[in-house]
Design a protein around this motif. Sequence first.
Motif, short mmCIF file in Angstrom:
data_model
loop_
_atom_site.label_atom_id
_atom_site.label_comp_id
_atom_site.label_asym_id
_atom_site.label_seq_id
_atom_site.Cartn_x
_atom_site.Cartn_y
_atom_site.Cartn_z
N GLN A 357 0.82 -1.21 0.00
CA GLN A 357 0.00 0.00 0.00
C GLN A 357 0.85 1.26 0.00
O GLN A 357 0.57 2.22 -0.72
CB GLN A 357 -0.92 0.00 1.22
N ALA A 360 2.54 1.70 -3.45
CA ALA A 360 1.69 1.70 -4.65
C ALA A 360 1.77 3.08 -5.32
O ALA A 360 1.91 4.11 -4.66
CB ALA A 360 0.25 1.38 -4.27
N GLU A 361 1.66 3.07 -6.66
CA GLU A 361 1.70 4.33 -7.43
C GLU A 361 0.63 4.28 -8.51
O GLU A 361 0.74 3.52 -9.47
CB GLU A 361 3.08 4.54 -8.06
N THR A 362 -0.43 5.09 -8.32
CA THR A 362 -1.48 5.19 -9.33
C THR A 362 -1.00 6.09 -10.46
O THR A 362 -0.60 7.24 -10.21
CB THR A 362 -2.75 5.78 -8.72
N PRO A 363 -1.00 5.61 -11.71
CA PRO A 363 -0.51 6.43 -12.84
C PRO A 363 -1.33 7.71 -13.00
O PRO A 363 -2.55 7.71 -12.83
CB PRO A 363 -0.66 5.51 -14.05
N VAL A 364 -0.62 8.79 -13.29
CA VAL A 364 -1.27 10.09 -13.49
C VAL A 364 -0.72 10.72 -14.76
O VAL A 364 0.50 10.75 -14.98
CB VAL A 364 -1.02 11.03 -12.29
N ARG A 388 2.22 10.21 -1.33
CA ARG A 388 1.07 9.44 -1.81
C ARG A 388 0.35 8.77 -0.64
O ARG A 388 0.95 8.49 0.39
CB ARG A 388 1.50 8.35 -2.80
N ASN A 390 -2.16 5.39 -0.49
CA ASN A 390 -2.75 4.28 -1.24
C ASN A 390 -2.56 4.46 -2.74
O ASN A 390 -3.43 4.12 -3.55
CB ASN A 390 -4.24 4.13 -0.92
N GLY A 391 -1.44 5.02 -3.12
CA GLY A 391 -1.09 5.17 -4.53
C GLY A 391 -1.46 6.51 -5.12
O GLY A 391 -0.94 6.89 -6.18
N SER A 392 -2.35 7.29 -4.46
CA SER A 392 -2.81 8.57 -5.00
C SER A 392 -1.91 9.70 -4.53
O SER A 392 -1.64 9.82 -3.32
CB SER A 392 -4.25 8.84 -4.57
N SER A 434 -7.13 11.71 0.15
CA SER A 434 -6.40 11.05 -0.94
C SER A 434 -6.41 9.54 -0.75
O SER A 434 -6.45 8.78 -1.73
CB SER A 434 -4.96 11.56 -0.99
N GLY A 437 -9.23 8.24 -2.38
CA GLY A 437 -9.30 8.56 -3.80
C GLY A 437 -10.16 9.77 -4.10
O GLY A 437 -10.65 9.92 -5.23
#
Length: 629
Positions: A357, A360-364, A388, A390-392, A434, A437
């Motif tokens: 967790q 994690a890296e959410t693509p932007v 970040r 949770n990736g956000s 964040s 999300g």
Amino acid sequence: MFTGQAQEMYAETDINRRKIHRGIYLASLCLIAIFLCSSRYMLTVSEILLAVNWVAEGGFRTRFRRLRSDRAAIAFMLIYVLSVVGVIWSEDPGYAFSHDLLHKLPTLFMPLIVATSTLPGRRMTRVILLLFISSVVVVSFIGFFSRLTQPALSFREASPFIPGLYLGLMVIIAAFQLPLLARAGADRMLMRETGGSGKLQKGKGDDVREGLTPERTEPGKIPMGGSDNAGEGPSPAFADRGDGPMPDKMPMSDRVDVVEGPLPAPADEVNLPLPDWVIIGSRKFFIVGLVISAWLIFFLFHLRTLSGVASFAAALICLTAVLAARSQRFLPKILLPAVFVILAAVAAGPMVTIWRQTHAETPVIFNNLDSLTARGNPYQHDTLNIIRENGSLVYLYIADGELREAWNAKSIVDYDGTNLAGLELRATLFRYMSSLGLRKDADGFNRLNGKDIAAVERGITNHLNLNRPGFFVRVYEEMMSLYLYYESSRQLTEWGSLTKRIDLWRASWEAFRERPLLGWGTGSILPAMDHGLQKNGSTLSGLNMKPHSQYLYILVTLGVAGMIITVILYAFFVVKRQAHRSLMFILFLALFLVNFLGNNSLESQPGQDLFVFFSMIYGYFYPHAERQG
């Protein structure tokens, strides 16, 4: 020449004086045990009382004769002397005397006093240990209920009187020691030796160093040490205690008892109104002891001290290995390690999840970020900020005006102020939203419920931490800090204690490489560390930081030579006193060796006093079961 009556009065006065000094000595040991975890000030007072009483008692010719014969105590004291020698090449002798040598004084005077004083008997040793355990339990209740009644308090406040990492060590010692004291039949050897009276029977047993029996002597020989009736009156064997002649020839078995170790203990010096189950253990006391130990282990995790939990794991590994090795049956040899592995896997599962967790890296796609909220207000986007949840990315989609108005309408905690944990509320809210999300605007805020708002007010930064035990919340924080530390090329060190330690370890190694043989000298730790921090370009440079590792501390100040000599001296003490034959000492040493990896525990009063005091307990006072068999 004294008349017969005058001699009797003098002898009676001397007996009373020795009784008083003996009482103060034992009381001082009890006070040290009580105040180790509860008061630094009273701990210092107790140690001063112990030292002053030793000086006031006198008899230095006998004492130092005894000390010369106790090579284990001399080896322990030489560890302090080594630090004194290190002042010769120190860059800051003033700091050495005012800090290093001052904090390490127990290493010098504690073995000196113990080795030249009559040992506490087994009952008194039990009383000392039970007082220590009771004090730890009381402090744990104070810390736990303080946080329970004041939820806004930091987890660090769960240790109300001393730093949590030292309280954690004491909790572990108490948790392992109590069941061993409480088990039924723990003192059956004593009862056999005393015939149930509490006073040792002549000729039974031969273990002087554990305070179990009087010294063995041949007819006509004069022992060096006290008598079983110390404090009760003079005995023929004790008449020439200070200046009598030394026996010239003795059998080797007797010579060992006379030359090695401190004065033997009185058989039964404690006449406290204690029930039998406290003194000799019982099945019910053992069960209660297990319950209290379970509470202490729970409290250890409540403290959230990572080094404490790591030390506990190390002690548990040692305990499992020892029990499996000693078992005569095949099944326990397999079952005990298997149970430990299963428990370790269960504990590691959540940690693996947390690691994923936090990393994690959410693509932007930064070119496609919306510029306006649904209400037409502009968004702020900080595309350089790497934080970040949770990736956000936390600092995208921020509408301060909308969020401020929406927050202040529902909470009494000011948006531009601090939360109940003392942290910036605005940043906490950004991170929490964040983690869900959500965009940081009015519409995003309206999706939060009352539980979420209360969590932000308390300082919780991720919604997943609402249902996590406190220890795993601490694991989350440290793993988050590791992610930020390496993503920022080791520039963001302030997010966790582990990242600071990594930077300090790297700096310590650089300082050690500069002067590997003899180190920088006692008292030179701060200039040595600053040298390493500056060389590495660390953001911690100039903050007067220490290595946070006892091993690196010794290497930096005394070099490889100092480390080798220190290890040899302490190992000599352990082997000479046969402390390694005690299960409790093995556990005690294991937890400290692991603790030393991440803390310079011997450079502060609580850590130094704890290590030295229990080295004396397990080296001199504590009866080893292997030697009672």
